[in-house]
Motif scaffolding. Sequence first.
Motif, PDB file in Angstrom:
ATOM      1  N   LEU A 145      51.114  64.192  64.974  1.00  0.00           N
ATOM      2  CA  LEU A 145      52.133  63.192  65.301  1.00  0.00           C
ATOM      3  C   LEU A 145      53.325  63.760  66.065  1.00  0.00           C
ATOM      4  N   THR A 146      53.890  64.847  65.578  1.00  0.00           N
ATOM      5  CA  THR A 146      55.182  65.239  66.135  1.00  0.00           C
ATOM      6  C   THR A 146      55.100  66.149  67.358  1.00  0.00           C
ATOM      7  N   ASN A 176      58.437  61.572  74.854  1.00  0.00           N
ATOM      8  CA  ASN A 176      58.379  60.269  75.488  1.00  0.00           C
ATOM      9  C   ASN A 176      58.963  60.390  76.905  1.00  0.00           C
ATOM     10  N   MET A 179      62.549  62.467  80.044  1.00  0.00           N
ATOM     11  CA  MET A 179      63.890  62.047  79.618  1.00  0.00           C
ATOM     12  C   MET A 179      64.143  62.408  78.162  1.00  0.00           C
ATOM     13  N   GLU A 180      63.157  62.134  77.293  1.00  0.00           N
ATOM     14  CA  GLU A 180      63.352  62.508  75.894  1.00  0.00           C
ATOM     15  C   GLU A 180      63.407  64.026  75.747  1.00  0.00           C
ATOM     16  N   ASN A 183      66.868  65.279  76.726  1.00  0.00           N
ATOM     17  CA  ASN A 183      67.872  64.896  75.727  1.00  0.00           C
ATOM     18  C   ASN A 183      67.739  65.705  74.444  1.00  0.00           C
ATOM     19  N   ARG A 336      61.952  69.440  65.437  1.00  0.00           N
ATOM     20  CA  ARG A 336      62.588  68.767  64.318  1.00  0.00           C
ATOM     21  C   ARG A 336      63.426  67.579  64.771  1.00  0.00           C
ATOM     22  N   LYS A 338      62.862  65.837  67.407  1.00  0.00           N
ATOM     23  CA  LYS A 338      61.868  64.821  67.780  1.00  0.00           C
ATOM     24  C   LYS A 338      61.401  64.066  66.533  1.00  0.00           C
ATOM     25  N   LEU A 339      61.061  64.805  65.493  1.00  0.00           N
ATOM     26  CA  LEU A 339      60.601  64.212  64.241  1.00  0.00           C
ATOM     27  C   LEU A 339      61.642  63.247  63.692  1.00  0.00           C
ATOM     28  N   MET A 340      62.916  63.595  63.824  1.00  0.00           N
ATOM     29  CA  MET A 340      63.980  62.774  63.237  1.00  0.00           C
ATOM     30  C   MET A 340      64.338  61.561  64.079  1.00  0.00           C
ATOM     31  N   THR A 341      64.044  61.594  65.377  1.00  0.00           N
ATOM     32  CA  THR A 341      64.548  60.512  66.218  1.00  0.00           C
ATOM     33  C   THR A 341      63.467  59.527  66.661  1.00  0.00           C
ATOM     34  N   THR A 342      62.301  60.034  67.060  1.00  0.00           N
ATOM     35  CA  THR A 342      61.240  59.103  67.468  1.00  0.00           C
ATOM     36  C   THR A 342      59.925  59.421  66.769  1.00  0.00           C
ATOM     37  N   LEU A 343      59.937  60.395  65.874  1.00  0.00           N
ATOM     38  CA  LEU A 343      58.816  60.755  65.019  1.00  0.00           C
ATOM     39  C   LEU A 343      57.630  61.341  65.770  1.00  0.00           C
ATOM     40  N   GLY A 344      57.147  60.637  66.771  1.00  0.00           N
ATOM     41  CA  GLY A 344      55.998  61.140  67.516  1.00  0.00           C
ATOM     42  C   GLY A 344      55.738  60.253  68.709  1.00  0.00           C
ATOM     43  N   ASN A 345      54.761  60.665  69.505  1.00  0.00           N
ATOM     44  CA  ASN A 345      54.422  59.947  70.721  1.00  0.00           C
ATOM     45  C   ASN A 345      53.186  59.088  70.536  1.00  0.00           C
TER      46      ASN A 345
ATOM     47  N   PHE B  96      62.250  69.255  55.806  1.00  0.00           N
ATOM     48  CA  PHE B  96      61.281  69.943  56.664  1.00  0.00           C
ATOM     49  C   PHE B  96      60.461  70.940  55.862  1.00  0.00           C
ATOM     50  N   ASN B 176      59.973  53.332  70.283  1.00  0.00           N
ATOM     51  CA  ASN B 176      58.932  54.282  69.917  1.00  0.00           C
ATOM     52  C   ASN B 176      58.819  54.306  68.380  1.00  0.00           C
ATOM     53  N   MET B 179      61.205  54.161  63.764  1.00  0.00           N
ATOM     54  CA  MET B 179      62.114  55.299  63.638  1.00  0.00           C
ATOM     55  C   MET B 179      63.108  55.341  64.787  1.00  0.00           C
ATOM     56  N   GLU B 180      62.617  55.144  66.021  1.00  0.00           N
ATOM     57  CA  GLU B 180      63.561  55.132  67.141  1.00  0.00           C
ATOM     58  C   GLU B 180      64.501  53.935  67.043  1.00  0.00           C
ATOM     59  N   ASN B 183      67.255  54.685  64.526  1.00  0.00           N
ATOM     60  CA  ASN B 183      68.182  55.687  65.043  1.00  0.00           C
ATOM     61  C   ASN B 183      69.081  55.125  66.137  1.00  0.00           C
ATOM     62  N   ARG B 212      72.094  64.114  61.401  1.00  0.00           N
ATOM     63  CA  ARG B 212      72.030  64.428  62.823  1.00  0.00           C
ATOM     64  C   ARG B 212      73.243  63.875  63.567  1.00  0.00           C
ATOM     65  N   ARG B 321      52.782  53.852  68.080  1.00  0.00           N
ATOM     66  CA  ARG B 321      54.234  54.013  68.233  1.00  0.00           C
ATOM     67  C   ARG B 321      54.871  52.771  68.872  1.00  0.00           C
ATOM     68  N   THR B 341      68.017  57.696  76.395  1.00  0.00           N
ATOM     69  CA  THR B 341      67.409  58.751  75.573  1.00  0.00           C
ATOM     70  C   THR B 341      65.911  58.903  75.772  1.00  0.00           C
ATOM     71  N   THR B 342      65.193  57.787  75.837  1.00  0.00           N
ATOM     72  CA  THR B 342      63.738  57.918  76.053  1.00  0.00           C
ATOM     73  C   THR B 342      63.267  57.038  77.202  1.00  0.00           C
TER      74      THR B 342
END
Lengths: 472, 472
Positions: A145-146, A176, A179-180, A183, A336, A338-345, B96, B176, B179-180, B183, B212, B321, B341-342
């Motif tokens: 995922l991440t 993503n 751009m992601e 950032n 980390r 990435k995991l906290m903001t959009t989790l995964g792609n 984590f 996404n 989670m996104e 946030n 964060r 996602r 951001t994305t």
Amino acid sequence: MKRYEQYADEIAELIRTQVLRAGDRLPSVRQASGSRHISPSTVFEAYYLLEARGLIQARPRSGYYVNALRAAGGVEPATAPPAGESTPVAISELVFEVLGSTRQADVVPLGSAFPSPRLFPLDKLARCLSPAMRRLEPQRIVEELTSGSERLRRQLGLRYVSAGLGLDTREIVITNGAMEALNLCLQAVTRPGDVVAVESPTFYAALQALERLQLRAVEVATHPRHGVELASLAQVLSQHPVKACWFMPNFQNPLGSLMPEENKRALVELLARHEVPLIEDDVYAELYFGLRRPLPCKSFDRQGLVMHCSSFSKNLAPGYRVGWTAAGRFAERVQRLKLMTTLGNAVAPQEALCDYLQQGGYDRHLRQLRQALADSQARALRGIAKHFPAGTRVTRPEGGYFLWVQLPQGVDALTLHRLALSQNISLAPGHLFSADRRFANCVRLNYGQGGDERFDDALRTLGQLACAQLAA
Amino acid sequence: MKRYEQYADEIAELIRTQVLRAGDRLPSVRQASGSRHISPSTVFEAYYLLEARGLIQARPRSGYYVNALRAAGGVEPATAPPAGESTPVAISELVFEVLGSTRQADVVPLGSAFPSPRLFPLDKLARCLSPAMRRLEPQRIVEELTSGSERLRRQLGLRYVSAGLGLDTREIVITNGAMEALNLCLQAVTRPGDVVAVESPTFYAALQALERLQLRAVEVATHPRHGVELASLAQVLSQHPVKACWFMPNFQNPLGSLMPEENKRALVELLARHEVPLIEDDVYAELYFGLRRPLPCKSFDRQGLVMHCSSFSKNLAPGYRVGWTAAGRFAERVQRLKLMTTLGNAVAPQEALCDYLQQGGYDRHLRQLRQALADSQARALRGIAKHFPAGTRVTRPEGGYFLWVQLPQGVDALTLHRLALSQNISLAPGHLFSADRRFANCVRLNYGQGGDERFDDALRTLGQLACAQLAA
């Protein structure tokens, strides 16, 4: 590299350094073959390659000549020296106002940040989606995922090797879009109030990212052809507590500048001495008009300080939102975040791209894309030379799809933007590309949506509007 | 609502309010039909529906009885009163560390945050991908980049209508995953240093988001069955300059609590009086075991203060996602943050979901999924009752896939986590769910990956490990 590529490379270098100039005749095939001890077919292939790249052209029953448009053309802009102070950034409102107004479907999108979607193999990519996902082991959806698809990261690793650098694929995080990636990298190495060095002019998304994270920008002088000026950067580093650089060494947006290899190496060494991370935005590298992909700064990095960011969005798969970063020593921190903001792609676009890349049509597509963009640039330069006011300066980038046009003093780009929009033409006014809005007489024009008569007409209209502003 | 659904609803309400209790016999079909003036087949259908929901069960030649497991079972945990102070958050490192260790493929994933991917129609979804993308007009890739597919937003709008609220689809931004969305919403209404109210215990991703963005958390007492306690919230609002609430009114993670409708209405009114935005995390709403989807707080909002966030990740399409927010008066701010951001979401997953939703298999899939989760919950509760130490308390949520288990004092959940991991079982220790790490004797168990013997064995092992800790 094959023999004919090597020979083509030598000639390209002679053109670049202006040993061979616009209109100069190249040696005949017989001459070249004799003097270089290579076969006539090797010479033919080299000339053919150079012609495909737009560097030379054949004249019937006469021979090959250095292409007038690429080597000559108008005057290029000079480096615009920045103020030297670090400043907070407040550009977003203007960016949204200008870009928001240019999204209508019937507008000629010279202000767009994207090339035309018609330039991409969208149908071939779409055909990969269902089969790729039906083969996927469901457990991998969560497992990968991440960081993103391991298969894709391995393929990216292979492309890095062919771009001249080897890296541990565990360093790569799929994002993503670029751009992601950019950032996340910026956030990984800064805290609110920190100073970040950017080019001048700067891609507005970098300025927006700084604004969002409450960072201060310090601009570094950037040459329209050779990119970041190292003396200016050295001065900035000695005067400001710079926490990161966000640079685009290959075909910078908006200038199109390309840092020479020796400058890239020196840049990486300079930053290593100051222990400053480099966020390298490399999304345009594959859109080169020269003979090969320019090296990323990452390939000179020995300290893990270069966070290389790129994507498939500008050269293969717009809308797939598959970007990545190889973030060096900051890789875990980026993962980390990435995991906290959009989790995964999203999984499907990654798997489909894997399949597409394995099928092997990517390089052929890229050749066609580069040719289309080079042709379109030539057409845009002709239009500008013909219709824009005397004293206009314009870049001649060796890749990408942007021209940076410096109009005579007296033209205000924001006014031009509003007038153009009333005629259904968009452009990106220079105001967007600096924290202190210095580039008031400059515009960025996108030729990646062009190459047709509607585009030619739009350039003529723009030129007329600029001339009218000067006459008023 | 059909007549039999209405009747089933009435009985479900009697069970919920404990007018009908575990083991009580329901009226016979003949009695009910006579006393209520409804046809016997209507009563049959109602009982059948209640049985499918796990609320009652038929005993051969005897009639229908209120299901013992759901209404009885062990003792539920009580509300754990929080400290009342606002605190900075530093939880990420622990999250984590714990989660990173539970990702191996051979671990029984009771600590996972995801239901098993085997529960979803992945093949049907995959078949939608290629055709959906091949039909897509390329120009839409750029046009719909930031807000997301207009077609999908319209379909979401229709589902909102059936969930009891109408809204302008321009308010919706595709993200996404949820989670996104969460946030972006949090970032849209706060600045570093601000205070945000969260439930207690809190979903750790909310705590990570606060950390964060350098926000302070103030925890609000949360009842394991009824969710946020309004008296506690009112006190918090009077004592702290709260800038936002991040709550999960439907099947909260980790408690599984469900706010009664009247509490949701009162919550929205209370926040409106204080002009405090509510970030409503509603990702589990479709996983109800009752008779219908519980209303979101958003349906009571008249001020545009509720930012409703959800996704398809937990109920249809993991790995796609595709999440979204309907962010009320903050919609434009969220859209701009997304752009910065994305940039935008992958197109293919959105278009494929549109096609899948139009084909109409979603509701049938959801019915099967709810049944599988309800069955799996019953199995997990049996296992815990049988194997866990005396004095263990456990929630009995009416939806979702988490149990919150409060072990006797003397069991340390982090120690249990490490011991369990050495036996290839993961769990989520209570320490992750509070800024001050109060829930040291609690664990969150995921039954959405369960329902097989491996799962039963893992619960037995966990119980033995907890008993051993108490005996030591």
